[in-house]
Design a protein around this motif. Sequence first.
Motif, PDB file in Angstrom:
ATOM      1  N   GLN A  99       0.819  -1.214   0.000  1.00  0.00           N
ATOM      2  CA  GLN A  99       0.000   0.000   0.000  1.00  0.00           C
ATOM      3  C   GLN A  99       0.858   1.272   0.000  1.00  0.00           C
TER       4      GLN A  99
ATOM      5  N   ALA B 128       1.951   1.776  -3.536  1.00  0.00           N
ATOM      6  CA  ALA B 128       0.853   2.311  -4.352  1.00  0.00           C
ATOM      7  C   ALA B 128       0.626   3.792  -4.070  1.00  0.00           C
ATOM      8  N   LEU B 129       0.748   4.184  -2.791  1.00  0.00           N
ATOM      9  CA  LEU B 129       0.584   5.601  -2.431  1.00  0.00           C
ATOM     10  C   LEU B 129       1.682   6.452  -3.044  1.00  0.00           C
ATOM     11  N   ASP B 130       2.906   5.944  -3.025  1.00  0.00           N
ATOM     12  CA  ASP B 130       4.002   6.681  -3.646  1.00  0.00           C
ATOM     13  C   ASP B 130       3.787   6.827  -5.144  1.00  0.00           C
ATOM     14  N   ASP B 131       3.296   5.778  -5.770  1.00  0.00           N
ATOM     15  CA  ASP B 131       3.032   5.853  -7.211  1.00  0.00           C
ATOM     16  C   ASP B 131       1.947   6.885  -7.518  1.00  0.00           C
ATOM     17  N   LEU B 132       0.895   6.916  -6.681  1.00  0.00           N
ATOM     18  CA  LEU B 132      -0.166   7.911  -6.884  1.00  0.00           C
ATOM     19  C   LEU B 132       0.358   9.340  -6.694  1.00  0.00           C
ATOM     20  N   GLY B 133       1.221   9.541  -5.707  1.00  0.00           N
ATOM     21  CA  GLY B 133       1.800  10.861  -5.503  1.00  0.00           C
ATOM     22  C   GLY B 133       2.625  11.302  -6.683  1.00  0.00           C
ATOM     23  N   THR B 134       3.401  10.338  -7.263  1.00  0.00           N
ATOM     24  CA  THR B 134       4.212  10.672  -8.438  1.00  0.00           C
ATOM     25  C   THR B 134       3.330  11.048  -9.614  1.00  0.00           C
ATOM     26  N   ARG B 135       2.255  10.270  -9.838  1.00  0.00           N
ATOM     27  CA  ARG B 135       1.354  10.567 -10.945  1.00  0.00           C
ATOM     28  C   ARG B 135       0.648  11.907 -10.752  1.00  0.00           C
ATOM     29  N   ARG B 136       0.260  12.234  -9.508  1.00  0.00           N
ATOM     30  CA  ARG B 136      -0.385  13.527  -9.264  1.00  0.00           C
ATOM     31  C   ARG B 136       0.569  14.683  -9.520  1.00  0.00           C
TER      32      ARG B 136
END
Length: 451
Positions: free
Chosen positions: A88, A91-99
């Motif tokens: 998790q 996944a949170l780090d990936d979402l932060g990068t995409r944002r």
Amino acid sequence: MMRTAKALLLGTLTVLGASHALAAPTSLDEAVKQYTAEAQKAEARDQARLTELANDKSALQAELDKASDRLTQAKAKQSRLEARFDEQQQALDDLGTRRGQQGGDVTAITSTLNAQLGKLDQSLDASWAHAFKGVAVPGPLDDDALPGADTLSNLNDQLASLLAATGQVSVDSEPVAGQDGTVAPAPVARIGNVMAFTDQGLLRLPKAGQPLTLAPATPGDVKNAMARFIDSGGVVPLDVSDGEIVKALADQPSLTDRLAQGGVVGYITLGLGVLGLLVAIAQWAYLQRIYQKVRAQVKSLNTPSTDNPLGRVLARFKNVHPGSEPEALEARLDELLLAEQPVIERGQSLVKLIAAIAPLMGLLGTVTGMIGTFQSITVFGSSDPKLMAGGISQALITTVIGLIVAIPLLFAHTALSSRSRKLLNVLEGQASAHLAERLEGGEGKDHVPTA
């Protein structure tokens, strides 16, 4: 192992023993005794349980095996939870990068929208239409948030309604705060987005969440026109300066405020002016009355009356010895005229003195006011003009008061001097004529000169 098992079992039994509810104590000593008794009972039960398990090795081993199985299961569960946490977090780090990669435009739009909403809120705060028909402006947005379509559509409808209200004239009952702070409903007329007023005067634009408030000062003719407009319509003065006229009227001091700015020097100068004016009026009335009596006496010189200066002069002059020399008669007549002159000219010197002192008093107030101004500058600096306003006002107002007092008193002194001089000329002329007739032996004739 036996020692560890004993400790584990002892701790378990202690916790179980401590979980029993205690009866509510009635005092602190009873609470301590009750707690001590319960602790001793729990310790006795734990010790009995421990002795029973120590004697039964097979039961002790079974309990130890159960504890080991639970420990193994707990470690397995911990491993699964740690693995899930790592997944998790990734996944949170990936979402932060995409944002961060895709949300740059959204952040810029949000920042611009917040700035525009702030300007809109400020402009509406200075709007009469908004004071009567409020518009719900969205608050500041987060960096990665945008208002919904419904919010923007609702805001657009409200602004359209507000725009239509700026072209309307309405009279409605609204709560209004008076000068004493009481809030009561009153008929309020709103002229578009220009101004609002009641039959009591102009209104000040309220701040958010506050009621309408009467302006401190409204000219009387303007107030009457506003009252007529609320009752029956017609013509009304407009404040097209976005409230600047209302502020100017509020800041404009009344006559009482002006006099108060003059301070002690101003009040003293006014007091002297009132005194001088009263003396001048009283003396003018006296001269007018005496002049009428002198004119009446001129028509009957053979029957002098003591209620006027000419009659008194003639009456006293008749008592002078008729055989006196002409020079002696003339000197005696001059003496009688000089005796009447102070009464005729009384008060004029006081009026003249006050007329001369009033400008000096104004100058004194100017000097003291400027001294106070310079002291304020020394203490507080010159950055705040309000700190210097008091001294400057006193400096200017006292000068004005001094001139206002001096100018009328100068005119009054001139009028009194002219009137008294004219009356003295009549006395001198009539006395000289009477002296000439006496010297010629014609005391029985009346002489009526032109006055």
